[in-house]
Design a protein around this motif. Structure first.
Motif, PDB file in Angstrom:
ATOM      1  N   PHE A  24       0.836  -1.203   0.000  1.00 24.09           N
ATOM      2  CA  PHE A  24       0.000   0.000   0.000  1.00 24.09           C
ATOM      3  C   PHE A  24       0.874   1.258   0.000  1.00 24.09           C
ATOM      4  N   ASP A  25       1.919   1.254   0.813  1.00 22.22           N
ATOM      5  CA  ASP A  25       2.832   2.398   0.852  1.00 22.22           C
ATOM      6  C   ASP A  25       3.573   2.570  -0.479  1.00 22.22           C
ATOM      7  N   THR A  26       3.827   1.481  -1.160  1.00 27.27           N
ATOM      8  CA  THR A  26       4.532   1.516  -2.439  1.00 27.27           C
ATOM      9  C   THR A  26       3.656   2.095  -3.550  1.00 27.27           C
ATOM     10  N   ALA A  47      -2.993  -4.459  -1.820  1.00 24.36           N
ATOM     11  CA  ALA A  47      -3.122  -3.199  -1.087  1.00 24.36           C
ATOM     12  C   ALA A  47      -4.565  -2.727  -0.982  1.00 24.36           C
ATOM     13  N   ILE A  48      -5.484  -3.326  -1.721  1.00 24.62           N
ATOM     14  CA  ILE A  48      -6.878  -2.868  -1.723  1.00 24.62           C
ATOM     15  C   ILE A  48      -7.521  -2.968  -0.343  1.00 24.62           C
ATOM     16  N   PRO A  49      -7.406  -4.106   0.377  1.00 25.10           N
ATOM     17  CA  PRO A  49      -8.017  -4.140   1.724  1.00 25.10           C
ATOM     18  C   PRO A  49      -7.422  -3.109   2.674  1.00 25.10           C
ATOM     19  N   VAL A  50      -6.140  -2.845   2.546  1.00 24.83           N
ATOM     20  CA  VAL A  50      -5.493  -1.842   3.394  1.00 24.83           C
ATOM     21  C   VAL A  50      -6.055  -0.460   3.079  1.00 24.83           C
ATOM     22  N   GLY A  51      -6.202  -0.144   1.800  1.00 27.05           N
ATOM     23  CA  GLY A  51      -6.762   1.140   1.396  1.00 27.05           C
ATOM     24  C   GLY A  51      -8.196   1.309   1.888  1.00 27.05           C
ATOM     25  N   LEU A  52      -8.984   0.253   1.794  1.00 29.72           N
ATOM     26  CA  LEU A  52     -10.362   0.313   2.296  1.00 29.72           C
ATOM     27  C   LEU A  52     -10.388   0.530   3.804  1.00 29.72           C
ATOM     28  N   THR A  53      -9.485  -0.132   4.517  1.00 28.17           N
ATOM     29  CA  THR A  53      -9.404   0.042   5.966  1.00 28.17           C
ATOM     30  C   THR A  53      -8.995   1.463   6.313  1.00 28.17           C
ATOM     31  N   TYR A  54      -8.013   2.014   5.606  1.00 28.21           N
ATOM     32  CA  TYR A  54      -7.595   3.394   5.855  1.00 28.21           C
ATOM     33  C   TYR A  54      -8.736   4.373   5.583  1.00 28.21           C
ATOM     34  N   ASN A  55      -9.505   4.118   4.521  1.00 23.31           N
ATOM     35  CA  ASN A  55     -10.646   4.986   4.224  1.00 23.31           C
ATOM     36  C   ASN A  55     -11.701   4.903   5.325  1.00 23.31           C
ATOM     37  N   PHE A  67      -3.977  10.375   9.714  1.00 24.06           N
ATOM     38  CA  PHE A  67      -2.856   9.734  10.400  1.00 24.06           C
ATOM     39  C   PHE A  67      -3.043   8.222  10.476  1.00 24.06           C
ATOM     40  N   GLY A  68      -3.895   7.671   9.590  1.00 27.22           N
ATOM     41  CA  GLY A  68      -4.196   6.239   9.604  1.00 27.22           C
ATOM     42  C   GLY A  68      -2.958   5.382   9.457  1.00 27.22           C
ATOM     43  N   SER A  69      -2.063   5.761   8.561  1.00 25.68           N
ATOM     44  CA  SER A  69      -0.841   4.995   8.357  1.00 25.68           C
ATOM     45  C   SER A  69       0.025   5.001   9.616  1.00 25.68           C
ATOM     46  N   PHE A  70       0.092   6.143  10.271  1.00 27.73           N
ATOM     47  CA  PHE A  70       0.871   6.237  11.505  1.00 27.73           C
ATOM     48  C   PHE A  70       0.227   5.398  12.614  1.00 27.73           C
ATOM     49  N   VAL A  72      -1.580   2.694  12.199  1.00 26.18           N
ATOM     50  CA  VAL A  72      -1.302   1.290  11.896  1.00 26.18           C
ATOM     51  C   VAL A  72       0.123   0.937  12.294  1.00 26.18           C
ATOM     52  N   PHE A  73       1.062   1.838  12.046  1.00 27.86           N
ATOM     53  CA  PHE A  73       2.447   1.612  12.466  1.00 27.86           C
ATOM     54  C   PHE A  73       2.528   1.406  13.979  1.00 27.86           C
ATOM     55  N   ILE A  74       1.876   2.277  14.742  1.00 26.87           N
ATOM     56  CA  ILE A  74       1.911   2.168  16.205  1.00 26.87           C
ATOM     57  C   ILE A  74       1.274   0.859  16.656  1.00 26.87           C
ATOM     58  N   ILE A  75       0.135   0.519  16.070  1.00 27.85           N
ATOM     59  CA  ILE A  75      -0.558  -0.709  16.460  1.00 27.85           C
ATOM     60  C   ILE A  75       0.279  -1.935  16.113  1.00 27.85           C
ATOM     61  N   LEU A  76       0.819  -1.995  14.890  1.00 26.91           N
ATOM     62  CA  LEU A  76       1.658  -3.133  14.516  1.00 26.91           C
ATOM     63  C   LEU A  76       2.885  -3.242  15.413  1.00 26.91           C
TER      64      LEU A  76
END
Length: 168
Positions: A24-26, A47-55, A67-70, A72-76
């Motif tokens: 997704f980041d790529t 990356a589609i499920p990740v994009g849907l989750t971020y939306n 800040f969804g990506s950030f 997810v980083f913290i949670i992971l």
């Protein structure tokens, strides 16, 4: 390297899924190449499920959703990488996926604030976008294939950093 213990099928599946975040980041860097070669869209399907989750997160959190990506980083990092109850194989692959994402984010920041204003677009910017896109995809898919096979993906420097962050 499978000597760290037995790697189950579920470990392989979860270790493969964490690389969807890196894909997704790529995707951001694929704009030029995907316009010229639409077949590359196929490689972005994970990356589609990740994009849907971020939306979804973005719509639920409002202004904080960007800040969804950030998040997810913290949670992971907190829930997976630092959790000793999860197998080392999953934690290692989650950390390696996070590091791929961090490198892509740094590349994007350098491109946006340094290179694009200095070069004002052109073939050099397109080439750098394509290199980051193809490099991110190659690292992610290589790691996914190694995870499916039950092996630790060895990417120079990134793997060493991932090993150093994942506790036994």
């Amino acid at each position: 390297m499978t000597w760290r213990g037995s790697i189950t099928i579920s470990d392989r599946i979860f270790s493969t899924l964490v690389y969807c975040f890196a894909i997704f980041d790529t995707a951001y860097f694929g704009t030029y190449l995907v316009q010229q070669f639409p077949a590359f869209n196929f490689l972005l399907l994970p990356a589609i499920p990740v994009g849907l989750t971020y939306n979804l997160v973005s719509s639920l959190l409002g202004p904080l959703g960007r800040f969804g990506s950030f998040l997810v980083f913290i949670i992971l990092f907190a829930a997976v990488v630092r959790n000793d109850r999860i197998s080392h194989f999953i934690r290692y692959n989650a950390m390696q996926s996070i590091l791929i994402g961090i490198l892509l984010a740094l590349g994007g920041i350098i491109m946006q604030f340094v290179l694009m204003p200095a070069l004002r677009g052109g073939i050099i910017i397109e080439t750098l976008f394509n290199v980051l896109f193809l490099g991110g995809l190659a690292a992610s898919y290589f790691s996914m294939i190694q995870s499916i096979l039950g092996r630790y993906a060895e990417i120079p420097t990134i793997s060493e950093a991932a090993y150093s962050q994942v506790r036994w």
